[in-house]
Design a protein around this motif. Structure first.
Motif, PDB file in Angstrom:
ATOM      1  N   GLN A  16      -5.753   2.471  -6.810  1.00  0.00           N
ATOM      2  CA  GLN A  16      -5.464   1.263  -7.582  1.00  0.00           C
ATOM      3  C   GLN A  16      -4.597   0.292  -6.786  1.00  0.00           C
ATOM      4  N   ILE A  17      -3.559   0.806  -6.150  1.00  0.00           N
ATOM      5  CA  ILE A  17      -2.659  -0.057  -5.383  1.00  0.00           C
ATOM      6  C   ILE A  17      -3.331  -0.552  -4.109  1.00  0.00           C
ATOM      7  N   CYS A  18      -3.957   0.364  -3.361  1.00  0.00           N
ATOM      8  CA  CYS A  18      -4.466   0.004  -2.036  1.00  0.00           C
ATOM      9  C   CYS A  18      -5.745  -0.830  -2.083  1.00  0.00           C
ATOM     10  N   TRP A  19      -6.573  -0.658  -3.117  1.00  0.00           N
ATOM     11  CA  TRP A  19      -7.763  -1.487  -3.221  1.00  0.00           C
ATOM     12  C   TRP A  19      -7.617  -2.577  -4.272  1.00  0.00           C
ATOM     13  N   PHE A  20      -7.392  -2.191  -5.548  1.00  0.00           N
ATOM     14  CA  PHE A  20      -7.354  -3.205  -6.594  1.00  0.00           C
ATOM     15  C   PHE A  20      -6.176  -4.159  -6.414  1.00  0.00           C
ATOM     16  N   GLY A  21      -5.110  -3.710  -5.752  1.00  0.00           N
ATOM     17  CA  GLY A  21      -4.014  -4.620  -5.457  1.00  0.00           C
ATOM     18  C   GLY A  21      -4.464  -5.801  -4.624  1.00  0.00           C
ATOM     19  N   VAL A  22      -5.346  -5.543  -3.669  1.00  0.00           N
ATOM     20  CA  VAL A  22      -5.901  -6.624  -2.837  1.00  0.00           C
ATOM     21  C   VAL A  22      -6.832  -7.509  -3.664  1.00  0.00           C
ATOM     22  N   TYR A  23      -7.704  -6.886  -4.424  1.00  0.00           N
ATOM     23  CA  TYR A  23      -8.675  -7.635  -5.228  1.00  0.00           C
ATOM     24  C   TYR A  23      -7.976  -8.513  -6.269  1.00  0.00           C
ATOM     25  N   TYR A  24      -7.029  -7.914  -7.012  1.00  0.00           N
ATOM     26  CA  TYR A  24      -6.331  -8.677  -8.047  1.00  0.00           C
ATOM     27  C   TYR A  24      -5.571  -9.859  -7.444  1.00  0.00           C
ATOM     28  N   SER A  25      -4.951  -9.631  -6.307  1.00  0.00           N
ATOM     29  CA  SER A  25      -4.172 -10.690  -5.672  1.00  0.00           C
ATOM     30  C   SER A  25      -5.064 -11.832  -5.197  1.00  0.00           C
ATOM     31  N   CYS A  26      -6.189 -11.490  -4.614  1.00  0.00           N
ATOM     32  CA  CYS A  26      -7.123 -12.535  -4.180  1.00  0.00           C
ATOM     33  C   CYS A  26      -7.618 -13.342  -5.383  1.00  0.00           C
ATOM     34  N   ARG A  27      -7.914 -12.668  -6.479  1.00  0.00           N
ATOM     35  CA  ARG A  27      -8.354 -13.363  -7.692  1.00  0.00           C
ATOM     36  C   ARG A  27      -7.251 -14.288  -8.222  1.00  0.00           C
ATOM     37  N   ALA A  28      -6.022 -13.770  -8.288  1.00  0.00           N
ATOM     38  CA  ALA A  28      -4.925 -14.521  -8.890  1.00  0.00           C
ATOM     39  C   ALA A  28      -4.539 -15.753  -8.066  1.00  0.00           C
ATOM     40  N   PHE A  29      -4.600 -15.628  -6.748  1.00  0.00           N
ATOM     41  CA  PHE A  29      -4.121 -16.716  -5.888  1.00  0.00           C
ATOM     42  C   PHE A  29      -5.230 -17.617  -5.347  1.00  0.00           C
ATOM     43  N   THR A  72      -8.892  11.107   1.287  1.00  0.00           N
ATOM     44  CA  THR A  72      -9.974  10.416   0.587  1.00  0.00           C
ATOM     45  C   THR A  72      -9.541   9.180  -0.187  1.00  0.00           C
ATOM     46  N   ALA A  73      -8.458   9.241  -0.964  1.00  0.00           N
ATOM     47  CA  ALA A  73      -8.071   8.072  -1.770  1.00  0.00           C
ATOM     48  C   ALA A  73      -7.704   6.898  -0.888  1.00  0.00           C
ATOM     49  N   TYR A  74      -6.828   7.132   0.076  1.00  0.00           N
ATOM     50  CA  TYR A  74      -6.363   6.071   0.965  1.00  0.00           C
ATOM     51  C   TYR A  74      -7.520   5.502   1.790  1.00  0.00           C
ATOM     52  N   SER A  75      -8.318   6.378   2.378  1.00  0.00           N
ATOM     53  CA  SER A  75      -9.419   5.910   3.213  1.00  0.00           C
ATOM     54  C   SER A  75     -10.469   5.159   2.401  1.00  0.00           C
ATOM     55  N   ALA A  76     -10.809   5.683   1.227  1.00  0.00           N
ATOM     56  CA  ALA A  76     -11.796   5.005   0.391  1.00  0.00           C
ATOM     57  C   ALA A  76     -11.316   3.602   0.038  1.00  0.00           C
ATOM     58  N   ALA A  77     -10.034   3.467  -0.299  1.00  0.00           N
ATOM     59  CA  ALA A  77      -9.479   2.159  -0.636  1.00  0.00           C
ATOM     60  C   ALA A  77      -9.498   1.228   0.572  1.00  0.00           C
ATOM     61  N   LYS A  78      -9.140   1.749   1.726  1.00  0.00           N
ATOM     62  CA  LYS A  78      -9.077   0.905   2.917  1.00  0.00           C
ATOM     63  C   LYS A  78     -10.471   0.507   3.401  1.00  0.00           C
ATOM     64  N   PHE A  79     -11.456   1.377   3.223  1.00  0.00           N
ATOM     65  CA  PHE A  79     -12.840   0.982   3.497  1.00  0.00           C
ATOM     66  C   PHE A  79     -13.256  -0.151   2.562  1.00  0.00           C
ATOM     67  N   ALA A  80     -12.862  -0.063   1.288  1.00  0.00           N
ATOM     68  CA  ALA A  80     -13.196  -1.112   0.323  1.00  0.00           C
ATOM     69  C   ALA A  80     -12.568  -2.441   0.726  1.00  0.00           C
ATOM     70  N   VAL A  81     -11.315  -2.399   1.164  1.00  0.00           N
ATOM     71  CA  VAL A  81     -10.636  -3.622   1.606  1.00  0.00           C
ATOM     72  C   VAL A  81     -11.353  -4.231   2.802  1.00  0.00           C
ATOM     73  N   LYS A  82     -11.755  -3.388   3.733  1.00  0.00           N
ATOM     74  CA  LYS A  82     -12.450  -3.871   4.924  1.00  0.00           C
ATOM     75  C   LYS A  82     -13.772  -4.543   4.548  1.00  0.00           C
ATOM     76  N   GLY A  83     -14.577  -3.863   3.715  1.00  0.00           N
ATOM     77  CA  GLY A  83     -15.870  -4.424   3.327  1.00  0.00           C
ATOM     78  C   GLY A  83     -15.725  -5.714   2.537  1.00  0.00           C
ATOM     79  N   GLY A  88       0.830  -1.206   0.000  1.00  0.00           N
ATOM     80  CA  GLY A  88       0.000   0.000   0.000  1.00  0.00           C
ATOM     81  C   GLY A  88       0.860   1.249   0.000  1.00  0.00           C
ATOM     82  N   ILE A  89       0.282   2.356  -0.449  1.00  0.00           N
ATOM     83  CA  ILE A  89       0.956   3.655  -0.419  1.00  0.00           C
ATOM     84  C   ILE A  89      -0.051   4.699   0.047  1.00  0.00           C
ATOM     85  N   GLY A  90       0.455   5.859   0.442  1.00  0.00           N
ATOM     86  CA  GLY A  90      -0.399   6.986   0.773  1.00  0.00           C
ATOM     87  C   GLY A  90      -0.358   8.022  -0.339  1.00  0.00           C
TER      88      GLY A  90
END
Length: 312
Positions: A118-131, A163-174, A98-100
């Motif tokens: 993209q990194i903080c949210w889609f990075g998690v999503y893409y990784s879960c899909r790939a693995f 906003t960017a970091y928090s929005a991504a981290k809320f998405a990861v949590k949900g 993740g980055i800020g």
């Protein structure tokens, strides 16, 4: 998963901070690790530290260059893990990268905002899909997604947008909370945990600048000067770009040095949480206090004095 010995773990963002410490502690406990990062030099330092600690017999560490915000690179990373570890399965997936940045939706450059998201949210999503196929083939598996205290409280401090970091981290949590039920129904041998750190002593400020490689803009200057004034740094209005960049580096060092929880301690809390099969892992007393306050008085959470109140 009470024991990591003989397991294969994947760690994103393994070059520094919590990712590095997760790699070190997993290796020390007998797990083989495949880590990715954007920077080979950072991962080489992580490997050197593991070797200095002592790598148990039979444990393998591999390093892979991958931008988790790019799905094709994440897919390639998964292919490399299978190839280099001679395995069709993994047991542990730590989505830690993740980055800020991109603090203001209104004022900040969209390219920076989108890159952080993209990194903080889609990075998690893409990784879960790939693995996921490799996790499904294991006898037991655990997905550990790093959100943040800013994933349940979308602020940083009074007068500073997040906003960017928090929005991504809320998405990861949900997403991770929804996985808890989904996995129980569809892949019961896999668990999911959400990690919500408070202030952790990591070089996230330095790493974020290195990833974004963004030039000083009028918005960046305004935000830096505003922040420097808030912490009583004299002469902020008169600083040129070189002085502002040094001040930015100083703030990053100060954050790392003064954070209430070290990266090593954070990694220990996370790994203990995985062993205890906790789906919700708060890291640091500051995160625990903030969580209690937000839950107790959600309507007050974004009042200007809330952070001082939460620290009481």
């Amino acid at each position: 998963m009470k024991d990591f010995g003989g397991k294969l773990a994947v760690v994103t963002g393994g070059g520094t901070g919590m990712g590095r410490e997760l790699v070190r502690q997993l290796v020390a406990q007998g797990a083989s690790v495949a880590m990715c990062d954007l920077f080979a030099d950072s991962m080489a330092e992580t490997v050197a530290l593991c070797e200095a600690d002592g790598v148990p017999q039979g444990v393998r560490i591999t390093s892979h260059i991958a931008d988790v915000g790019d799905e094709e690179q994440v897919k390639r990373f998964a292919t490399e893990v299978a190839r280099d570890h001679h395995s069709d399965h993994i047991h542990l997936l730590f989505n830690n990268a993740g980055i800020g940045g991109g603090g203001s939706f209104v004022l900040d450059d969209r390219a920076e905002w989108d890159r952080v998201f993209q990194i903080c949210w889609f990075g998690v999503y893409y990784s879960c899909r790939a693995f996921m196929p490799m996790l499904e083939r294991a006898t037991e598996g655990h997905i550990v997604n790093t959100s943040s205290a800013n994933g349940f409280w979308a602020a940083l401090m009074p007068g500073v947008s997040q906003t960017a970091y928090s929005a991504a981290k809320f998405a990861v949590k949900g997403f991770t909370e929804s996985l808890v039920t989904d996995l129980r129904n569809s892949a019961p041998h896999i668990r999911a945990s959400i990690v919500m750190p408070g202030g952790i002593g990591t070089p996230i400020g330095f790493n974020s600048r290195r990833v974004l490689a963004s030039a000083m803009t009028d918005v960046t200057r305004r935000k830096l000067r505003q922040h420097l004034k808030m912490i009583n740094v004299e002469g902020a209005d008169a600083m040129d770009d070189a002085a502002l960049e040094e001040a930015q580096a100083m703030l990053a060092r100060r954050f790392e040095e003064l954070a209430p929880t070290s990266a090593g301690r954070a990694a220990t809390i996370i790994l203990d949480g995985v062993k205890a099969e906790r789906w919700r892992i708060l890291v640091g007393e500051d995160a625990e206090r903030l969580d209690r306050r937000v839950r107790a008085e959600p309507e007050r959470a974004y009042d200007p004095d809330f952070l001082a109140y939460a620290a009481e």
